[in-house]
Design a protein around this motif. Structure first.
Motif, short mmCIF file in Angstrom:
data_model
loop_
_atom_site.label_atom_id
_atom_site.label_comp_id
_atom_site.label_asym_id
_atom_site.label_seq_id
_atom_site.Cartn_x
_atom_site.Cartn_y
_atom_site.Cartn_z
N ARG A 77 3.60 45.49 73.50
CA ARG A 77 3.50 46.51 74.55
C ARG A 77 4.19 47.80 74.07
O ARG A 77 3.64 48.89 74.20
CB ARG A 77 4.17 45.99 75.82
N GLU A 102 14.21 30.06 64.17
CA GLU A 102 14.36 31.48 63.80
C GLU A 102 13.22 31.91 62.88
O GLU A 102 12.65 32.99 63.04
CB GLU A 102 15.71 31.72 63.10
N THR A 143 6.98 36.10 75.63
CA THR A 143 7.56 37.29 76.26
C THR A 143 8.02 38.28 75.20
O THR A 143 7.78 39.49 75.30
CB THR A 143 8.75 36.90 77.15
N ALA A 144 8.67 37.75 74.16
CA ALA A 144 9.17 38.62 73.10
C ALA A 144 8.02 39.29 72.36
O ALA A 144 8.01 40.51 72.15
CB ALA A 144 10.03 37.81 72.13
N PHE A 169 9.62 32.15 76.07
CA PHE A 169 10.48 33.12 75.38
C PHE A 169 9.70 33.82 74.25
O PHE A 169 9.70 35.05 74.14
CB PHE A 169 11.71 32.41 74.83
N ALA A 213 6.33 41.83 74.60
CA ALA A 213 7.19 43.01 74.83
C ALA A 213 7.09 43.94 73.63
O ALA A 213 7.00 45.16 73.77
CB ALA A 213 8.63 42.58 75.06
N GLN A 214 7.10 43.35 72.44
CA GLN A 214 7.00 44.18 71.23
C GLN A 214 5.62 44.82 71.11
O GLN A 214 5.49 45.99 70.76
CB GLN A 214 7.30 43.33 69.99
N ALA A 242 13.81 46.07 67.59
CA ALA A 242 12.96 44.90 67.37
C ALA A 242 11.50 45.31 67.38
O ALA A 242 10.72 44.92 66.51
CB ALA A 242 13.24 43.84 68.44
N ALA A 243 11.13 46.14 68.37
CA ALA A 243 9.74 46.57 68.48
C ALA A 243 9.34 47.40 67.27
O ALA A 243 8.19 47.38 66.83
CB ALA A 243 9.54 47.35 69.78
N LEU A 288 6.51 37.15 64.99
CA LEU A 288 6.76 38.55 65.31
C LEU A 288 6.41 39.47 64.14
O LEU A 288 6.38 40.69 64.30
CB LEU A 288 8.22 38.74 65.75
N PHE A 332 13.94 42.56 62.43
CA PHE A 332 14.16 41.19 62.90
C PHE A 332 15.45 40.65 62.31
O PHE A 332 15.65 40.70 61.09
CB PHE A 332 12.99 40.29 62.49
N LEU A 333 16.31 40.14 63.17
CA LEU A 333 17.54 39.51 62.70
C LEU A 333 17.45 38.00 62.90
O LEU A 333 17.29 37.54 64.02
CB LEU A 333 18.76 40.07 63.46
N ALA A 334 17.51 37.27 61.81
CA ALA A 334 17.63 35.81 61.93
C ALA A 334 19.13 35.52 62.05
O ALA A 334 19.89 35.80 61.13
CB ALA A 334 17.03 35.13 60.73
N GLN A 386 10.03 32.30 64.80
CA GLN A 386 10.00 33.58 65.51
C GLN A 386 9.66 34.71 64.55
O GLN A 386 8.88 35.60 64.87
CB GLN A 386 11.35 33.84 66.19
N GLU A 446 16.26 46.30 71.67
CA GLU A 446 14.86 45.90 71.80
C GLU A 446 13.92 46.92 71.17
O GLU A 446 12.83 46.59 70.70
CB GLU A 446 14.49 45.66 73.27
#
Lengths: 249, 498, 414
Positions: free
Chosen positions: A111, A158, A104-105, A101, A108-109, A79-80, A165, A84-86, A161, A76
């Motif tokens: 944050r 994907e 939240t993702a 989802f 979280a990033q 990711a932050a 992100l 990024f993995l597709a 996302q 994580e």
């Protein structure tokens, strides 16, 4: 020219079997690199090692991401930081709503990076806009993550996302497999939209056709866990014509 | 020692429509007196010229059995069995031990013929030298250890098997010729005191098959045995022991039919399988013993203990059963998955029609790491039959990565039968995963109508649909059995519709 | 089949029961309870229905009869139309907003739905039957939401209380019962409620239960429901408390086109043992039943689910479904599951499923790869796992209460 991702002498094993046997790779900022190779050459293993999946044991080498030690970070945290993995096979999460989802993702990033979180309204506005661009019906937000999605829908999810992100490094693990031409273009458009001086991508693929739509700056050929050749976009065409066997020899 | 009663029983053939294998054969039989006590056990042991240790082993089992109570937890009902009112030893009367097949009673050979054993071993059984060595009609060779009543009378394909170092003989012969193997493994998977019927079997077993496959040998043919119960009031207590040494493979077929009787007959067999490292044992059963008549008179009580031990890493034991016969079936072929990465499988079809009762299933004990088990059970209830799946999946704390998948499907035909599912699932391991699914349904009207509109009779349609319902299990059977089993399903359901 | 072997271990309970004054209305019930206790005792693991939950240790405990009456815990406003309150095992009319009706008023039907000889929890309750809630909703009325609370305070000793609740809904009547039981963690008390529920034609009862007893408590509970034609019984039970909990539901669909929904979650931590045992009898045609039970285990916890669906010959066109799933979150946790189908009718659609396993590492990685921290990712997956059990619950208030309870459980240490 600053460097986004630097891989040096990377070796990795799965269940005691060495898959990556010394990989060296530098991806400068703003560049898209393609990694091509036959089945079993270690392409997906490389993607998982970079994302920090359990069970992929790094036995030697180092990986730095914008100067940070990537291998020391939790998935994580990576990711932050902007990795990024597709996924080649996006997992289904029954009971976890897609919208919940994604928010939240994203939060979280944000944050983790010390950015303010988005409230539900702000998020929905963002998500809807991106979905429209990707031609995704809004009801996909209400469904469980990837549950009952077709292969194409999963890949589109994907890309959604990825768009939301906005990573600094996108790793696409055979995102083109099993896609028809329309879906392929959507994936390519998604990556191309992010292209810029602060974005890099590793496009892992078996076939050349995705690279017609995402034109790479460099192409690397991965065989037997090593990069055996690197070159410009023309290398992909050569591979398509001559096959991996010829190029490897 | 008690006096040996020699009786010649002439039993008249009672044949009614419905059970095509309802007949008896007329053979001289040598009986021990009725009843069960230490003297009878000593008699059996002496008669079979057994070593002292085996007699002791039997007597210990008898002592345990006397203290045990007959199990009552199964969903089957039957009148109390008087264990003192049965013969525990009956052997077809022969001049001496048959040295060659020529000495086999011709009546026996006719019996096999009537049974319609789908094998060309008729000729081999008849004693034609070398007849079995060339497979005819492209069929894979099958070696038969024929069991008639309690004594194995003929064993074929010996030479071919001996060349590979495979031992395939009656357990009595194995006791004489390979005592070290028998002593090492007998009761190692099903101990004498395991359960009431296993204890009884351990005390009085008279015959059965013994198989040993040496290291790294792939048994070149299906091994096969056919059982019949033929002497009046004679319980059969078969004992089968199969050992697959490291890296070996064997497929064993067991099939049986029984003649029609008024009296209930008890059958309490024990089968023990041991698979060492990388060995595979495939054990297939087609059980078609006399189920009793439409009113529930007669029929076999089939109380069987079958268990396999996957002792070595990567070993595999696969049970496949098609249970269409017997008045009562009580059996739970099980696997102890001790070796890491060992695999247990249970594929079962059980049919109960008329007044038949079946309480059957399996137990999978996961002990080793990454052990896997698959359970597929298909129960079909018709008439006034009662069909219960009862199974246990137990994952011990050290069975990391263990997996089980269970699928139990029940089909009801008619409104007077019952279908029951009783799985026990016990998981003590975080990294294990257990999945169980069960369904109950009936044959849909539209399926039946569709078939009938295409010209099938209702019975044919039911047979077809039932075969489809059981497909996952039937495909696990060796070819020779699969055809027979399909016919059997249809025959077993005769009279269940309309 | 379920022959219960004689067990002689309930002498302490019997002595205590005999020492109680017996009001005339309770004579029959108490006698039946004592007779069953004397004959069968408290079941151990040799009794098939208690194979995974041994009640014999209860026999070693010494409980006192509740005196209560002094404590007056601070409570918020009633969440529904009315509230009934037990404090330290005593029904408190002074703190309840619903008139308390004595059990004597329903003496004629008491014990109608129970079989003490074969139901040890009901037997124990009957032997001590004293107080309870009586709720009768006349035909056609909607009684709204009623709260039933049981609070054990620090002041209570090692009490044992056995309330008997009677709920009867007339034709077409409706009621939502939100029940909650709690107590302090250090007290070893026993709470053993029995519900006798009768639903007339077309009645609808929603029964939401929150079991959050103290971690040293024993919670035994049995619900006995007779469901009439076109009536619906909807039970949701959350079990998060107690050291040993056994929740039995015996429901019978007695009229055509009835419906029974039984859902629940067991959330267990260190040293807890909880058992949900359901027995559903389809006795009439064209009824529907749905069951979804989820268990989450942390620490050295043990979860048990036993669920039987019995379909009688006359119950044609039955539609029955049951799912029970458990999530193991620690090395020491154990789950035992025994679903069961017993079917005597042919035109039925019945199925059950069971799974036991850990969180899926692929799912966990996917969430983490999107930047969600490990603990939050685990929480999301646990929440998603439990969500299915909550799906059928329409009442927004009950839903909110349950969701809050789930979150609270997750936040507390294992």
């Amino acid at each position: 020219m600053s460097i986004m991702l630097q891989i040096e002498g990377l070796r990795a094993a799965v269940e005691g079997r060495e898959i990556l046997r010394g990989i060296d790779l530098t991806v400068p900022k703003g560049e898209v690199h393609a990694i091509m190779g036959p089945n079993g050459s270690g392409k997906s293993t490389l993607a998982y090692v970079l994302a920090g999946r359990e069970g992929y044991e790094v036995t030697a080498g180092r990986v730095t991401f914008e100067g940070q030690d990537l291998l020391a970070m939790e998935p994580e945290q990576r990711a932050a930081a902007g990795v990024f993995l597709a996924f080649q096979y996006p997992v289904e999460l029954p009971g976890v709503g897609n919208a919940n989802f994604l928010r939240t993702a994203l939060n979280a990033q944000r944050r983790a990076r010390g950015e303010p979180e988005l409230d539900a309204m702000q998020f929905l506005k963002e998500a809807r806009a991106r979905m429209k661009l990707l031609g995704m019906p809004e009801e996909m937000l209400k469904r469980g993550v990837n549950v009952g999605f077709s292969g194409g829908e999963k890949k589109r999810n994907e890309v959604l996302q990825m768009a939301l992100l906005s990573p600094r490094l996108a790793i696409l693990d055979e995102t083109d497999s099993g896609l028809d031409i329309d879906a392929l273009k959507i994936v390519a458009d998604g990556v191309n939209a992010l292209r810029g001086p602060e974005f890099s991508a590793l496009v892992i693929t078996h076939y050349q056709r995705l690279l017609n739509h995402i034109v790479p700056d460099r192409v690397h050929v991965l065989v037997g866990g090593r990069i055996i050749r690197s070159g410009g976009p023309e290398l992909a065409l050569e591979l398509e014509q001559r096959g991996y066997g010829q190029v490897a020899a | 020692m008690p006096a040996v009663t020699e009786t010649i029983e002439t039993v008249q053939s009672v044949t009614e429509g419905g059970y095509k294998w309802g007949f008896t054969t007329d053979i001289e039989t040598e009986f021990a007196p009725k009843g069960l006590n230490e003297d009878i056990i000593r008699f059996i042991s002496r008669k079979k010229e057994e070593p002292e240790w085996l007699l002791e082993w039997r007597l210990k089992a008898f002592a345990i059995w006397q203290k045990m109570e007959e199990p009552r937890w199964a969903a089957v009902r039957y009148p109390p069995i008087n264990y003192q009112d049965a013969y525990y030893y009956a052997a077809p009367k022969t001049k001496a031990k048959p040295k060659s097949l020529d000495e086999v009673d011709p009546e026996l050979l006719r019996t096999y013929e009537k049974l319609g054993i789908p094998l060309r071993e008729q000729a081999i059984l008849a004693g034609v030298e070398g007849a079995g060595e060339v497979p005819a009609e492209g069929r894979a060779p099958v070696a038969v250890d024929a069991v008639f009543d309690s004594v194995s009378v003929a064993t074929t394909f010996k030479e071919r098997l001996e060349k590979e170092g495979i031992i395939f003989c009656s357990i009595s012969e194995a006791v004489q010729k390979h005592p070290e193997l028998v002593r090492q493994y007998l009761g190692s998977v099903v101990p004498q005191g395991d359960n009431f019927f296993a204890a009884l079997n351990s005390a009085v077993f008279t015959d059965g098959s013994f198989v040993y496959i040496p290291k790294g040998v792939r048994c070149p043919m299906e091994l096969s045995t056919y059982f019949r119960i033929n002497a009046k009031s004679t319980g059969q207590f078969e004992r089968t022991l199969i050992i697959a040494d490291a890296g070996s493979y064997v497929s064993y077929l067991e099939g049986c039919t029984a003649p029609m009787r008024d009296e209930h007959q008890l059958h309490a067999a024990v089968v023990e399988l041991i698979a060492l490292e990388d060995a595979t044992i495939k054990y297939s059963t087609v059980q078609n013993w006399y189920p009793g008549d439409a009113e529930g008179r007669g029929g076999i009580y089939n109380f069987v203990t079958k268990r396999g031990l996957c002792r070595g890493a990567r070993s595999k034991i696969s049970w496949t059963q098609v249970e269409t016969g017997s008045a009562i079936t009580w059996k739970y072929p099980s696997c102890i998955l001790q070796g890491d990465e060992s695999v247990g499988e249970f594929y079962s079809v059980a049919i109960t029609n008329n007044r038949q009762q079946a309480d059957t299933g399996t137990k999978m004990f996961h002990i080793g790491r990454n052990t896997r088990s698959t359970i597929v059970s298909k129960g079909i209830s018709a008439g006034r039959g009662q069909n219960t799946y009862r199974g246990l999946v137990r994952i011990s704390p050290k069975a990391h990565g263990a997996r089980n998948f269970t699928q139990c499907d029940s089909l009801l035909i008619g409104n007077e039968c019952g279908a029951h599912t009783v799985p026990y699932i016990e998981n003590r391991c975080l990294t294990a995963k257990v999945e169980h699914e069960a369904t109950t349904s009936r044959i849909a009207e539209d399926q039946l109508f569709y078939c009938r509109q295409r010209g099938l009779s209702e019975e044919e349609a039911v047979g077809l649909i039932v075969n489809g319902f059981c497909r996952e299990v039937l495909k696990e059977l060796p070819m020779e059995f699969a055809v027979e089993a399909q016919k059997l399903l249809a025959i077993s359901l005769e009279g269940s519709v309309g | 089949m379920n022959a219960i072997a004689p067990i002689d271990n309930a002498r302490g309970f019997l002595r205590a029961a005999e020492a109680m004054p017996v009001p005339a209305w309770a004579e029959g019930l108490r006698a039946a309870g004592r007779a069953a206790l004397a004959a069968r005792g408290l079941p151990n693991r040799r009794v098939e229905a208690f194979k995974y939950t041994d009640l014999a240790p209860l026999a070693q405990m010494t409980f006192t009869r509740p005196e209560g009456g002094r404590a007056a815990p601070a409570l918020g406003a009633p969440r529904g139309r009315a509230r009934l309150l037990f404090v330290d095992g005593v029904l408190r009319g002074d703190l309840s907003t619903l008139p308390v009706r004595p059990l004597s008023e329903v003496a004629a039907v008491l014990g109608e739905l129970t079989d003490p000889m074969n139901q040890p929890l009901a037997a124990l309750n009957a032997a001590f039957a004293e107080a309870g809630m009586v709720l009768e909703v006349p035909a056609g009325e909607d009684a709204g939401l009623v709260e039933l609370l049981s609070i054990v305070t620090d002041e209570a000793g090692p009490i044992a209380f056995h309330p008997r609740h009677v709920i009867r809904l007339g034709a077409g009547a409706r009621l939502t019962l939100l029940e909650s039981a709690e107590g302090p963690d250090h007290l070893a008390y026993l709470h053993n409620p029995v519900f006798e529920i009768a639903l007339a034609e077309g009645a609808v009862l929603t029964h939401v239960r929150l079991q959050r007893e103290g971690r040293a408590a024993f919670f035994l509970s049995s619900v006995h429901a007779a469901i009439g034609a076109r009536a619906t019984y909807d039970n949701f039970t959350l079990q998060a408390g107690a050291r040993l909990a056994r929740n039995e539901i015996h429901a019978a669909l007695q009229g055509p086109q009835g419906a029974c929904h039984m859902n629940g979650a067991q959330l267990l931590g260190e040293g807890q043992h909880a058992d949900t045992t359901t027995s559903l009898h389809h006795a009439a045609p064209e009824c529907t039943s749905r069951q979804t039970y989820k268990t989450v285990l942390r620490g050295r916890a043990r979860g048990v689910f036993q669920g039987k669906i019995l379909v009688s010959r006359e119950a044609q066109r039955t539609d029955g479904y049951q799912m029970n799933q458990a999530l193991l979150l620690s090395e020491e946790a154990e789950m035992d599951s025994k679903p069961q189908l017993e079917i005597y009718a042919d035109d039925v659609k019945c199925s059950h499923g069971a799974t036991i396993g850990a969180l899926d590492p692929d799912q966990l990685f996917y969430l983490r790869a999107r930047g969600i921290p490990q603990e939050q990712a685990r929480a999301m997956l646990v929440e998603a796992f439990l969500a299915e059990a909550l799906e059928g619950l329409a009442d927004p208030l009950c839903r909110a209460v349950l969701e809050e309870a789930l979150q609270q459980w997750w936040r507390q240490p294992a």
